[in-house]
Design a protein around this motif. Structure first.
Motif, PDB file in Angstrom:
ATOM      1  N   UNK A  57       0.830  -1.204   0.000  1.00  0.00           N
ATOM      2  CA  UNK A  57       0.000   0.000   0.000  1.00  0.00           C
ATOM      3  C   UNK A  57       0.862   1.250   0.000  1.00  0.00           C
ATOM      4  N   UNK A  58       0.448   2.230  -0.768  1.00  0.00           N
ATOM      5  CA  UNK A  58       1.065   3.552  -0.759  1.00  0.00           C
ATOM      6  C   UNK A  58      -0.037   4.531  -0.377  1.00  0.00           C
ATOM      7  N   UNK A  59       0.222   5.333   0.651  1.00  0.00           N
ATOM      8  CA  UNK A  59      -0.799   6.216   1.207  1.00  0.00           C
ATOM      9  C   UNK A  59      -0.175   7.573   1.495  1.00  0.00           C
ATOM     10  N   UNK A  60      -0.942   8.635   1.267  1.00  0.00           N
ATOM     11  CA  UNK A  60      -0.433   9.976   1.562  1.00  0.00           C
ATOM     12  C   UNK A  60      -0.165  10.146   3.047  1.00  0.00           C
ATOM     13  N   UNK A  61      -1.114   9.694   3.874  1.00  0.00           N
ATOM     14  CA  UNK A  61      -1.017   9.887   5.320  1.00  0.00           C
ATOM     15  C   UNK A  61      -1.381   8.583   6.027  1.00  0.00           C
ATOM     16  N   UNK A  62      -0.483   8.113   6.909  1.00  0.00           N
ATOM     17  CA  UNK A  62      -0.745   6.891   7.660  1.00  0.00           C
ATOM     18  C   UNK A  62      -0.640   7.196   9.154  1.00  0.00           C
ATOM     19  N   UNK A  63      -1.791   7.096   9.824  1.00  0.00           N
ATOM     20  CA  UNK A  63      -1.834   7.234  11.270  1.00  0.00           C
ATOM     21  C   UNK A  63      -1.994   5.866  11.902  1.00  0.00           C
ATOM     22  N   UNK A  64      -2.253   5.867  13.194  1.00  0.00           N
ATOM     23  CA  UNK A  64      -2.354   4.602  13.924  1.00  0.00           C
ATOM     24  C   UNK A  64      -3.465   3.709  13.369  1.00  0.00           C
ATOM     25  N   UNK A  86       3.549   6.537  16.019  1.00  0.00           N
ATOM     26  CA  UNK A  86       2.856   5.335  16.497  1.00  0.00           C
ATOM     27  C   UNK A  86       2.648   4.348  15.351  1.00  0.00           C
ATOM     28  N   UNK A  87       2.299   4.850  14.183  1.00  0.00           N
ATOM     29  CA  UNK A  87       2.108   3.987  13.012  1.00  0.00           C
ATOM     30  C   UNK A  87       3.422   3.312  12.633  1.00  0.00           C
ATOM     31  N   UNK A  88       4.534   4.052  12.713  1.00  0.00           N
ATOM     32  CA  UNK A  88       5.849   3.471  12.429  1.00  0.00           C
ATOM     33  C   UNK A  88       6.103   2.301  13.379  1.00  0.00           C
TER      34      UNK A  88
END
Length: 132
Positions: A57-64, A86-88
């Motif tokens: 997946x490629x996403x502009x914004x990745x949060x938790x 947190x997502x990292x």
């Protein structure tokens, strides 16, 4: 096709097609959306479920919440333009290959004066299924 090639294809589609989210599996785009929010990843997870296992997946914004969704359905590789710390942690702990441009303590809301409501909702959640 390998995971790396899937991730590269997803990344290229995201960056050249003005998408907010692109999911690729076995060299084919399974899902793409230009909508900026948690909606597209939520929709993809609801629509495809475990079919996304092994996808990239490629996403502009990745949060938790988005990270938990990726972990829950078994996505193997993620690229993010912006990702919360947190997502990292979640993606790394799950053994998901990760590339990103920039990280931040948390994802901001649209007016940039506080935490994204979905990020806040996911604060005390450790299972992506709880968010579905």
């Amino acid at each position: 096709m390998t995971q790396v090639n899937d991730l590269e294809l997803a990344k290229t589609e995201l960056l050249t097609g003005d998408y907010a989210l692109v999911i690729v599996k076995d060299g084919e785009v399974l899902f793409a959306s230009k909508e900026n929010s948690i909606g597209p990843i939520y929709q993809a997870v609801r629509q495809f479920g475990k079919t996304l296992e092994g996808a990239s997946a490629a996403d502009k914004v990745v949060g938790k919440a988005a990270a938990l969704f990726c972990k829950t359905v078994g996505i193997k590789a993620v690229f993010a333009r912006l990702i919360s710390e947190t997502a990292v942690e979640i993606l790394t702990a799950a053994g998901i290959e990760l590339e990103f441009d920039k990280s931040c303590p948390y994802i901001l809301n649209r007016t940039r004066d506080g935490m994204c409501p979905i990020e806040r909702l996911a604060l005390d959640v450790d299972d992506g299924m709880a968010l579905l």
